[in-house]
Design an enzyme around this catalytic site. Structure first.
Site, PDB file in Angstrom:
ATOM      1  N   ASP A 243      41.976  -6.914  38.884  1.00 42.19           N
ATOM      2  CA  ASP A 243      42.109  -6.132  39.392  1.00 42.19           C
ATOM      3  C   ASP A 243      42.411  -5.193  39.025  1.00 42.19           C
ATOM      4  OD1 ASP A 243      42.515  -3.924  41.839  1.00 42.19           O
ATOM      5  OD2 ASP A 243      45.490  -4.604  41.987  1.00 42.19           O
TER       6      ASP A 243
HETATM    7  C1  BGC Z   1      43.032  -1.742  43.972  1.00 44.10           C
HETATM    8  C2  BGC Z   1      42.387  -3.447  44.719  1.00 44.10           C
HETATM    9  C3  BGC Z   1      41.142  -2.747  44.435  1.00 44.10           C
HETATM   10  C4  BGC Z   1      40.567  -2.387  43.347  1.00 44.10           C
HETATM   11  C5  BGC Z   1      39.123  -2.006  43.578  1.00 44.10           C
HETATM   12  C6  BGC Z   1      42.371  -2.003  42.363  1.00 44.10           C
HETATM   13  O1  BGC Z   1      43.382  -0.585  42.472  1.00 44.10           O
HETATM   14  O2  BGC Z   1      44.963  -2.494  43.673  1.00 44.10           O
HETATM   15  O3  BGC Z   1      42.825  -3.723  45.665  1.00 44.10           O
HETATM   16  O4  BGC Z   1      40.158  -3.739  45.684  1.00 44.10           O
HETATM   17  O5  BGC Z   1      41.379  -1.215  42.619  1.00 44.10           O
HETATM   18  O6  BGC Z   1      38.857  -0.261  43.677  1.00 44.10           O
END
Ligand code: BGC
Length: 680
Positions: A243
């Site tokens: 993440d």
């Molecule tokens: C979120 C994800 C997301 C990623 C990219 C993160 O902060 O938890 O779900 O895909 O950002 O935007």
């Protein structure tokens, strides 16, 4: 000689990846393990989510980069089709529709030049205050697995890699970067992981690790989770990406933990840092080869497949795709209450309708985090209603927040529709700089909305409350006063049109709740958005309510229709590795409707502590008035197993089981029959 071409076989890909790994130097290999260009792009774009984000790839070896795009409400890049949020879609219990949505998303990802879609989000809704509840498919692991898989299949059909996220146990937003989630092994295996396992077994290309810790270790560097369970036990062949931003904490931890790609940029998976860790003997070259190999193999598998079609830019947000969003909105709305058959509103019988509420005429498609699909225009409830009724009915819209004024206005009309609930400030992914999102502070409506409802119904009792939101809203303060309540969710670009069709009876509501709505939040598991550590117990949602005997306001699986159904003739047969259940369902009302037939397995006779019942099957069926259908549902017997932490294996109990079938999880709604598996 190795050459990348369409239609490469598994063996050819494997041999090419081995060839590259033998020839690449360490720097080239580590380049497969991170994203790049992120900061440059957000500065240039003045924001996130406006383009694809790249990672990995090698020009020298002709491996195209990963091209990442966020979801799951749709493709987040501006212009794409904005669907109802995942939670709404789950309320349709229509996995064919979710597959169709995946298909549309797959096409739009390709038309934008992407090859990796960062969805489905299949984290379990343990508590409705979770800010990102709207991004997932509810409280039940079986439902989550079925929906996650349907989206994955649709997306991957277009040679786009899907991502099941956030692995795992990510169900509190505010402290997501640091919270430590504790749970015992059975809870982990039976409640928080099965839907991920299902998606992996069915071929999900990639996994995104979660920010939080599990049992003291960050998920992005949790060797038990990523190496032992995912890669070894489940034999996952794709790659794990972190993440964003804070998903990796250090080079050695990430690599030994089993993370393959650091997103969106190399902070810890930088060549120099990896080289140093190697020299110090803290990681091995085998680990690097494994990570780089997984990434390149997965990319090649997808980019070398023949495409089923071409992906022209004109596909993005096209009419056909908007029609799928409309279908999803129509099928997802849940009728919770309808006394005196207030709904559907009868155009012939009423002449004026008052529309009130802060979400009657604004764009409110869900949170403003990474799943936000940037759309310029949506069909608001007011617009949808106006367009639907034309000149047949006089629509009076009043923006007022003043309950007295609203009450006065309500005097003069035949019916009132109040459209209220939540928005991106109340719930969603928490984006601190913009002050949006986060976990909910309370589960009820805002006080001013409650006052508005209570005042208006005093004056006009032909009142419909339309709720907007992404998970359970408690209603005890006003539920008894209002004859009709419709859960309309964040319903996407076509939401207003769908709402109008339901309110006026063009569409018969068929949605069913993918979670339990409590009367009293005290009946829910412990939740504290500020906590840094939490224990997740075995029970939550309907299994907790069943076990403790709590009465919910609206049970899991609940939803009314403009018609009625009668269930009879329940039967079950054990055939080899399957249970085959059948039941007759009859439409006993006056209009055509679609019913979601739900099957639960009863475990009351278990020798261990197990839920009273668990959802194990469902089917949507359409019935004309008076029509009777014999509905058959098949369940694999292996799906009745429990995880025995002592033997570390899944075991099937030799007991008398119950089989329940009916229109919701409520005991009184279900027919039941006992059976056993005849295992010696
Ligand atoms: C979120 C994800 C997301 C990623 C990219 C993160 O902060 O938890 O779900 O895909 O950002 O935007």
């Amino acid at each position: 000689m190795h050459e990348i071409k369409k239609g490469m076989t598994k063996e050819e890909i494997e041999s090419y990846v081995n060839f590259i790994l033998e020839n690449m130097n360490l720097e080239e290999k580590t380049a497969q393990m991170s994203g790049y260009g992120f900061f440059k792009n957000i500065i240039m774009d003045r924001g996130v989510g406006k383009r694809v984000y790249e990672a990995a790839g090698s020009e020298k070896y002709k491996i195209p980069p990963l091209k990442f795009i966020d979801g799951p409400r749709g493709v987040v890049i501006p212009g794409s089709t904005c669907f109802p949020v995942s939670m709404a879609r789950a309320a349709s219990w229509d996995i064919k529709l979710e597959h169709k949505i995946g298909d549309v998303i797959g096409k739009e990802v390709r038309a934008h030049g992407g090859n990796l879609f960062a969805a489905p989000c299949i984290n379990l809704l343990r508590h409705p205050a979770w800010g990102r509840a709207q991004e997932t498919y509810g409280e039940d692991p079986f439902l989550l697995g079925e929906f996650g898989m349907a989206l994955i299949r649709g997306v991957q059909k277009h040679n786009v890699m899907a991502t099941a996220k956030h692995f795992a146990a990510n169900s509190i937003e505010k402290t997501r970067y640091k919270i430590n989630v504790k749970m015992d092994e059975r809870t982990f295996r039976e409640i928080y992981l099965p839907h991920f396992k299902h998606c992996v077994e069915e071929g999900c290309a990639t996994i995104m690790s979660a920010y939080n810790k599990i049992r003291g270790k960050y998920c992005g560097q949790n060797d038990y989770l990523l190496r032992e369970i995912l890669k070894k036990d489940w034999n996952f062949r794709g790659f794990v990406h972190s993440d964003w931003m804070f998903g990796v904490k250090d080079t050695v931890g990430g690599i030994t933990g089993g993370l393959d790609v650091e997103m969106p940029r190399a902070k810890y998976f930088k060549y120099k840092k990896i080289q140093k860790a190697l020299q110090e003997g803290k990681i091995s070259e085998v680990m690097i080869d494994e990570a780089a190999g997984r990434v390149m193999r997965t990319i090649l598998q997808y980019v070398t497949r023949e495409d089923p079609q071409e992906y022209d830019k004109s596909l993005i947000g096209c009419l056909e795709h908007h029609n799928v969003a409309l279908e999803a909105a129509e099928k997802s709305m849940v009728l919770l209450k309808n006394e005196r058959n207030i709904l559907p509103l009868n155009v012939g019988k009423i002449s004026t309708v008052l529309i009130l509420g802060k979400y009657a005429n604004v764009k409110n498609t869900g949170d403003h985090g990474s799943s936000n699909v940037a759309v310029k225009k949506v069909v608001t409830p007011l617009k949808g209603i106006h367009d639907y009724v034309g000149n047949d009915i006089k629509i009076v819209y009043d923006k007022t927040k003043d309950p007295k004024r609203a009450k006065n206005k309500a005097k003069e009309v035949d019916a009132v529709i109040i459209i209220i609930g939540l928005n991106h400030k109340d719930e969603g992914e928490m984006i601190k700089v913009f002050g949006t999102g986060g976990d909910r502070d309370k589960l009820s409506l805002h006080d001013e909305d409650i006052v508005l409802i209570k005042e208006v119904v005093k004056e006009n009792n032909n009142c419909v409350v339309v709720l907007i939101g992404g998970s359970a809203i408690t209603m005890e303060e006003w539920k008894e006063d209002v004859p009709s309540i419709l859960m309309a969710w964040y319903s996407g670009v076509e939401g207003g049109n769908a709402l109008a069709k339901i309110l006026f009876g063009d569409i018969n509501p068929s949605g069913k709740l993918p979670f339990t709505i409590p009367k009293d939040p005290k009946h829910l598991p412990f939740f504290d958005k500020n906590t840094d550590e939490i224990e997740y117990g075995y029970y939550h949602g309907y299994t907790l309510f069943d076990k403790r005997g709590y009465e919910p306001a609206f049970p899991f699986g609940y939803g009314l229709s403009y018609t009625t159904y009668h269930y009879s003739n329940l039967n079950v047969e054990v055939k080899e590795d399957k249970l085959i259940a059948s039941v007759d369902v009859k439409n006993t009302g006056k209009v055509t409707g679609t019913e979601v037939v739900q099957l639960y397995i009863g475990l009351e006779n278990s020798n261990i502590d197990r839920p009273i019942k668990l959802l194990k099957g469902f089917k949507r069926i359409q019935l004309q008035p008076n029509e009777l259908k014999n509905v058959t549902l098949e369940i694999l017997i292996k799906n009745l197993a429990w995880y025995n932490p002592e033997s570390k294996s899944w075991e099937i109990e030799k007991i008398d089981y119950y089989l329940f079938i009916g229109p919701s999880s409520k005991k009184e709604d279900l027919l039941s029959i006992q059976f056993n598996l005849n295992i010696k």
